[in-house]
Design a protein around this motif. Structure first.
Motif: not given
Length: 406
Positions: A308-324
């Motif tokens: 879990x860490x900040x993800x560029x472009x997803x300020x409310x969702x700091x999870x791995x891209x698979x979680x999208x």
């Protein structure tokens, strides 16, 4: 991105829509389900897991990691989106303390949303909750296997419905010295928790037409994987009367299989789960070793790219891209009791909104391929197909069918 104009289920019977984690913590709460509202409202019953505390009476629990809380008013979008029942059996439901848990139950009840899996004492937390739809009576149970110490309900003490297990670590090769090698992990259920679960399940079976069992469980540090606790518990639930099993906690989708003809959705990921200001949140709470370099390095080694860490472009969702990649499980139950299971795919956009897409669209095929990998990785005997004409599932779904020979 494809449209959210998803046709509702067809044919007589009842359709249950179920999603994973939901929690609204944003500047404009009303936007949370703007893109998904019409899709969810196509279900006769809509279920989700409330992954946090909506309350104006927050007293942070001493054992909370990084507390997930928001004002009581933030719960309103859940009612507007059509949720009928929410599980409160998860590792954040006591983050705000006992009073906050109980006030949240009242807030949701005032919004017309039933809650299950937590209460003022153990009997209330483990009790089935019933809903009536289309001439059928549904029973819901919710239990958690993942939570901080002290979150469990006890006689006279508020909390969640626990379903814990002891964990054993055994060397891979008992005939070889190999210090530090990763062990084989196995579990054994706590007898008292399992007994309480089976008691509630028996009551639910006796008093309803359809039984839905929900579990917060599993290892969120890696994709695809299922623990022996998840597999054993899911089968136990069905063997003792559950018709549908719904899992969550992983933040990424998991595979699906059937046991005795009943569907097991091992992990529904998250749906609308807002986790803003992560850097400040972790620094304040000292969570994941923040401020202690050696601990931070150990966490980074454990989680790897899935940390879990900040993800560029997803300020409310700091999870791995698979979680999208997410969506809604759809279970259609005919008047005769036949059950069909499907999934309406969705992609979470940068605003943290799930945008539903048809399973045969480009984005939908990406979600379907991921679900296929989930099933293949854990050798689940399940095939994903276009919905059969008699399934009662929306045409935009993918349908799950068992390939087991037994």
């Amino acid at each position: 991105m494809a449209s959210n104009n998803i046709a509702p289920p067809s044919g007589p019977g009842l359709s249950l829509f179920a999603v994973g984690d939901v929690f609204v913590d944003r500047d404009e709460p009303a936007t949370a389900f703007a893109s998904a509202r019409d899709v969810l409202r196509a279900g006769d019953v809509v279920f989700g897991n409330c992954e946090g505390v909506f309350s104006d009476d927050i007293q942070r629990a001493p054992s909370a990691g990084s507390a997930v809380t928001a004002p009581a008013a933030n719960a309103a979008p859940l009612a507007q989106a059509g949720f009928d029942i929410l599980s409160l059996a998860n590792n954040h439901s006591l983050d705000g303390g006992h009073a906050a848990l109980l006030s949240m139950r009242g807030t949701l009840a005032d919004l017309g949303i039933a809650t299950v899996g937590a209460g003022a004492h153990l009997a209330e937390a483990t009790a089935p909750v019933y809903l009536e739809r289309n001439g059928r009576r549904l029973a819901f149970l919710a239990f958690s296997s993942v939570f901080p110490y002290g979150y469990e309900a006890r006689p006279g003490v508020p909390g969640l419905a626990p379903l814990r297990a002891h964990t054993r670590y055994t060397p891979v090769d008992l005939n070889v010295w190999n210090p530090g090698m990763a062990p084989v992990v196995s579990t054994e259920p706590l007898v008292e928790d399992q007994r309480a679960f089976l008691h509630s399940l028996a009551e639910a079976r006796a008093k309803s037409d359809i039984v839905v069992a929900s579990f917060h469980w599993g290892d969120s540090t890696v994709p695809y994987s299922l623990t022996d606790h998840e597999r054993r518990t899911a089968r136990l639930a069905i063997d003792h009367g559950a018709d549908v099993v719904l899992g969550h906690h992983h933040h990424m989708l998991r595979g699906v299989e059937f046991h005795a003809g009943k569907p097991i959705f091992y992990g529904l990921g998250h749906y609308v789960f807002d986790l803003p200001n992560l850097t400040e949140r972790l620094a304040k709470d000292g969570y994941l070793g923040v401020g202690r370099p050696e601990e931070m390095a150990a966490w980074a080694r454990k989680f790897g790219e899935y940390m879990i860490r900040p993800r560029e472009g997803y300020p409310l969702l700091p999870f791995h891209p698979d979680s999208r990649m997410t969506g809604a499980a759809v279970v259609h139950i005919t008047p005769s009791g036949r059950i069909r299971a499907g999934f309406l795919p969705a992609i979470i956009n940068p605003a943290n909104e799930p945008i539903h897409v048809a399973a045969d669209s480009d984005e939908g095929r990406r979600v379907v391929a991921y679900l296929e990998r989930c099933c293949a990785a854990e050798q689940l005997p399940t095939r994903l197909i276009a919905p059969r004409p008699d399934s009662g599932l929306p045409s935009a779904c993918i349908e799950f069918v068992s390939t087991a020979t037994d």
